[in-house]
Design a protein around this motif. Structure first.
Motif, short mmCIF file in Angstrom:
data_model
loop_
_atom_site.label_atom_id
_atom_site.label_comp_id
_atom_site.label_asym_id
_atom_site.label_seq_id
_atom_site.Cartn_x
_atom_site.Cartn_y
_atom_site.Cartn_z
N MET A 127 0.82 -1.22 0.00
CA MET A 127 0.00 0.00 0.00
C MET A 127 0.85 1.27 0.00
O MET A 127 0.32 2.38 0.03
N GLY A 128 2.15 1.10 -0.03
CA GLY A 128 3.04 2.25 -0.02
C GLY A 128 3.31 2.81 1.36
O GLY A 128 3.80 3.93 1.51
N LEU A 129 2.99 2.00 2.41
CA LEU A 129 3.20 2.44 3.78
C LEU A 129 4.50 1.88 4.33
O LEU A 129 4.83 0.70 4.13
N ASP A 130 5.23 2.70 5.03
CA ASP A 130 6.37 2.25 5.81
C ASP A 130 5.88 2.20 7.26
O ASP A 130 5.67 3.24 7.88
N PRO A 131 5.65 0.98 7.82
CA PRO A 131 5.09 0.90 9.17
C PRO A 131 5.86 1.71 10.21
O PRO A 131 5.26 2.34 11.08
N ALA A 132 7.17 1.72 10.11
CA ALA A 132 7.97 2.46 11.09
C ALA A 132 7.78 3.96 10.97
O ALA A 132 7.81 4.68 11.97
N ARG A 133 7.55 4.44 9.75
CA ARG A 133 7.44 5.88 9.52
C ARG A 133 6.00 6.37 9.50
O ARG A 133 5.68 7.43 10.05
N ASP A 134 5.12 5.58 8.89
CA ASP A 134 3.76 6.07 8.60
C ASP A 134 2.71 5.60 9.60
O ASP A 134 1.58 6.11 9.58
N LEU A 135 3.03 4.63 10.43
CA LEU A 135 2.07 4.11 11.39
C LEU A 135 2.57 4.37 12.81
O LEU A 135 3.77 4.51 13.05
N ALA A 136 1.64 4.43 13.76
CA ALA A 136 1.97 4.80 15.15
C ALA A 136 2.18 3.60 16.06
O ALA A 136 2.42 3.77 17.26
N VAL A 137 2.10 2.38 15.51
CA VAL A 137 2.23 1.18 16.33
C VAL A 137 3.63 1.10 16.95
O VAL A 137 4.63 1.15 16.23
N ARG A 138 3.68 0.97 18.28
CA ARG A 138 4.97 0.87 18.96
C ARG A 138 5.04 -0.31 19.92
O ARG A 138 6.08 -0.56 20.53
N LYS A 139 3.94 -1.04 20.07
CA LYS A 139 3.93 -2.25 20.88
C LYS A 139 3.18 -3.34 20.11
O LYS A 139 2.09 -3.09 19.59
N ILE A 140 3.75 -4.53 20.07
CA ILE A 140 3.12 -5.66 19.37
C ILE A 140 3.19 -6.88 20.28
O ILE A 140 4.27 -7.23 20.78
N LEU A 141 2.05 -7.53 20.50
CA LEU A 141 2.00 -8.77 21.26
C LEU A 141 1.70 -9.90 20.29
O LEU A 141 0.72 -9.82 19.52
N ILE A 142 2.54 -10.94 20.26
CA ILE A 142 2.33 -12.08 19.38
C ILE A 142 2.06 -13.33 20.22
O ILE A 142 2.30 -13.35 21.42
N ALA A 143 1.55 -14.38 19.56
CA ALA A 143 1.22 -15.61 20.28
C ALA A 143 0.95 -16.74 19.30
O ALA A 143 0.76 -16.51 18.11
N THR A 144 0.90 -17.95 19.83
CA THR A 144 0.42 -19.21 19.23
C THR A 144 1.36 -19.89 18.26
O THR A 144 1.14 -21.04 17.91
N GLN A 145 2.43 -19.25 17.81
CA GLN A 145 3.30 -19.85 16.81
C GLN A 145 4.77 -19.76 17.22
O GLN A 145 5.18 -18.80 17.87
N ALA A 146 5.55 -20.76 16.78
CA ALA A 146 6.99 -20.67 16.91
C ALA A 146 7.53 -19.71 15.84
O ALA A 146 6.89 -19.49 14.82
N TYR A 147 8.71 -19.15 16.11
CA TYR A 147 9.30 -18.20 15.17
C TYR A 147 10.81 -18.13 15.42
O TYR A 147 11.28 -18.39 16.54
N PRO A 148 11.59 -17.75 14.43
CA PRO A 148 13.02 -17.55 14.64
C PRO A 148 13.30 -16.19 15.27
O PRO A 148 12.50 -15.25 15.11
N VAL A 149 14.42 -16.07 15.96
CA VAL A 149 14.81 -14.80 16.57
C VAL A 149 14.92 -13.71 15.51
O VAL A 149 14.53 -12.55 15.74
#
Length: 451
Positions: A206-228
């Motif tokens: 969509m042409g958005l840079d999440p770090a620059r264009d969005l205000a999200v600064r906290k993310i909680l994840i769950a239910t899946q394994a993932y690499p560091v």
């Protein structure tokens, strides 16, 4: 130094000995209550030739009380539908009925709670968000659609208890979710890792840079394994801190502390809520407790469950256990390694080799350019066992790069597992789940039968 965020300062600052003493008092009360009211528990104790009088110590409980399995709960429900003989309260005291998701393929357990049960359970979710830094007035995305599982209402209630401004976006597609995130300057989101990757890719399309264009600064994840490396990548792309939690319908829960899902280049820890349940980690073969750093199966006994309690439930979750001292935050809770939990019944036996889905996840999904994949196990007409992986690539990846990636992935899987996989590009979009992800299909039994 990250500031400590307490949910219950009194419990979180107890010594380990104080916590265990409190837990034992709660366990004795729960044992007496369950035996007095649960038909299922009474049958289990008769079969084991014990009564609560035989349980005088924590060690007695662990060595003498029989396990409860998913099959036990399903059979009990079938015998006395819909709640089973473990229902311990009048039906007019039931405050919420909910089901397990059924992802193990063995049927859905029916669970119920009194208002006290559910308030207690919702407090656990509030605890997870408090540790993750979510505050009153925080604008948050709630992505879970309402259904018969407990996830959506528990997250709603936990966020309400903090005082967050909740945006319930479960019914919308990814593009619309992102439009809401941008329009209302949402600052915190909850997501499974796979869907976080989907959100990221769609934002960039969509042409958005999440770090620059969005205000999200906290993310909680769950239910899946993932690499560091996935956490590092997502934290950089969103300019956000990522936390992780471990949850289950049966109430074995934990969350990473203020340090987050990863600590430097190492995985963080789930601090297991031992004021909520007695948790054991055992070797599923020997049934003996595992040691620090070892992998085992979670056994859970809820300590404050009145409507439909159970004792020593075999969770089927595969975790790596550590004592509380492995994290220097000071909380007295036992620890599980973050981002590596899986299910024992998810293990695939391929050509005689044990293969865990998260092994393939880490190889495929850490490649720059891959978006999602689906795996299939099957038997060919000439009775050869085959393993296929179809990969969905991000938009704009050149054909030669795709081919090189598929070759590299096939080589890495062979080097890691010793098994040759057929790796090809998906010809149509693959499902991107908002909650629990099921990437594998096993059709081998069909191929074993001559038509």
């Amino acid at each position: 130094m990250v500031e400590k965020r307490y949910y219950n300062r009194e419990i979180e600052t107890m010594s380990r000995e104080q916590l265990l003493n409190m837990q034992w008092r709660m366990l004795k009360e729960q044992l007496e209550y369950t035996y007095a009211h649960s038909g299922l528990c009474q049958r289990q104790f008769r079969a084991a030739k014990i009564t609560p009088d035989d349980i005088k110590t924590r060690e007695d409980f662990i060595s003498k009380v029989p396990f409860t399995t998913k099959q036990d709960l399903i059979a009990d429900q079938a015998e006395s539908p819909p709640y089973g003989t473990r229902l311990c309260v009048p039906k007019n005291e039931i405050y919420l009925t909910y089901l397990t998701s059924g992802t193990s393929g063995k049927g859905q357990e029916v669970h119920v709670g009194t208002k006290e049960d559910i308030d207690f359970f919702f407090g656990v979710v509030e605890n997870m968000y408090v540790w993750s830094g979510w505050q009153k007035g925080e604008k948050v995305m709630h992505p879970l659609p309402l259904g018969m599982t407990v996830a959506a209402p528990s997250h709603t209630a936990g966020l309400q208890r903090i005082g967050c401004d909740i945006f319930s976006l479960g019914m919308y597609d990814t593009k619309t979710k992102l439009e809401y995130i941008k329009r209302f300057e949402i600052t915190a989101i909850f997501s499974v890792p796979a869907y976080l990757a989907t959100l990221t890719a769609e934002a960039e399309q969509m042409g958005l840079d999440p770090a620059r264009d969005l205000a999200v600064r906290k993310i909680l994840i769950a239910t899946q394994a993932y690499p560091v490396s996935f956490v590092h990548q997502m934290e950089q792309r969103w300019n956000a801190k990522i936390y992780d939690y471990y949850g289950s319908t049966q109430m074995a829960d934990g969350c990473t502390c203020e340090k987050g899902a990863v600590i430097g280049d190492q995985r963080g820890y789930y601090h297991v809520f031992e004021w909520l349940a007695l948790i054991e980690v055992i070797d599923p073969e020997t049934l003996k407790p595992v040691g620090p750093g070892e992998i085992g199966e979670v056994i859970v006994t809820p300590l404050k469950k009145r409507a439909s309690p159970f004792l020593r439930f075999r969770q089927g979750d595969r975790v790596r256990y550590f004592p509380h001292t492995y994290c220097d935050c000071g909380r007295p809770y036992m620890l599980f390694e973050a981002g590596t939990i899986s299910r024992y019944d998810d293990m695939m036996k391929i050509k005689g080799v044990n293969v865990w889905p998260e092994t393939i996840d880490e190889i495929v999904l850490t490649k720059e350019g891959t978006s999602e994949y689906q795996g299939r196990l099957y038997i060919t007409e000439d009775k050869k066992e085959k393993s296929d992986i179809r990969i969905e690539f991000k938009k704009g990846v050149p054909a030669d790069v795709k081919q090189n990636l598929m070759t590299k992935i096939a080589d890495e899987i062979r080097d890691t597992t010793g098994i040759g996989f057929i790796v090809k590009e998906a010809t149509e979009p693959l499902p991107h789940s908002v909650f629990k992800v099921r990437r594998w299909t096993d059709d081998r039994q069909k191929g074993m039968v001559k038509e």
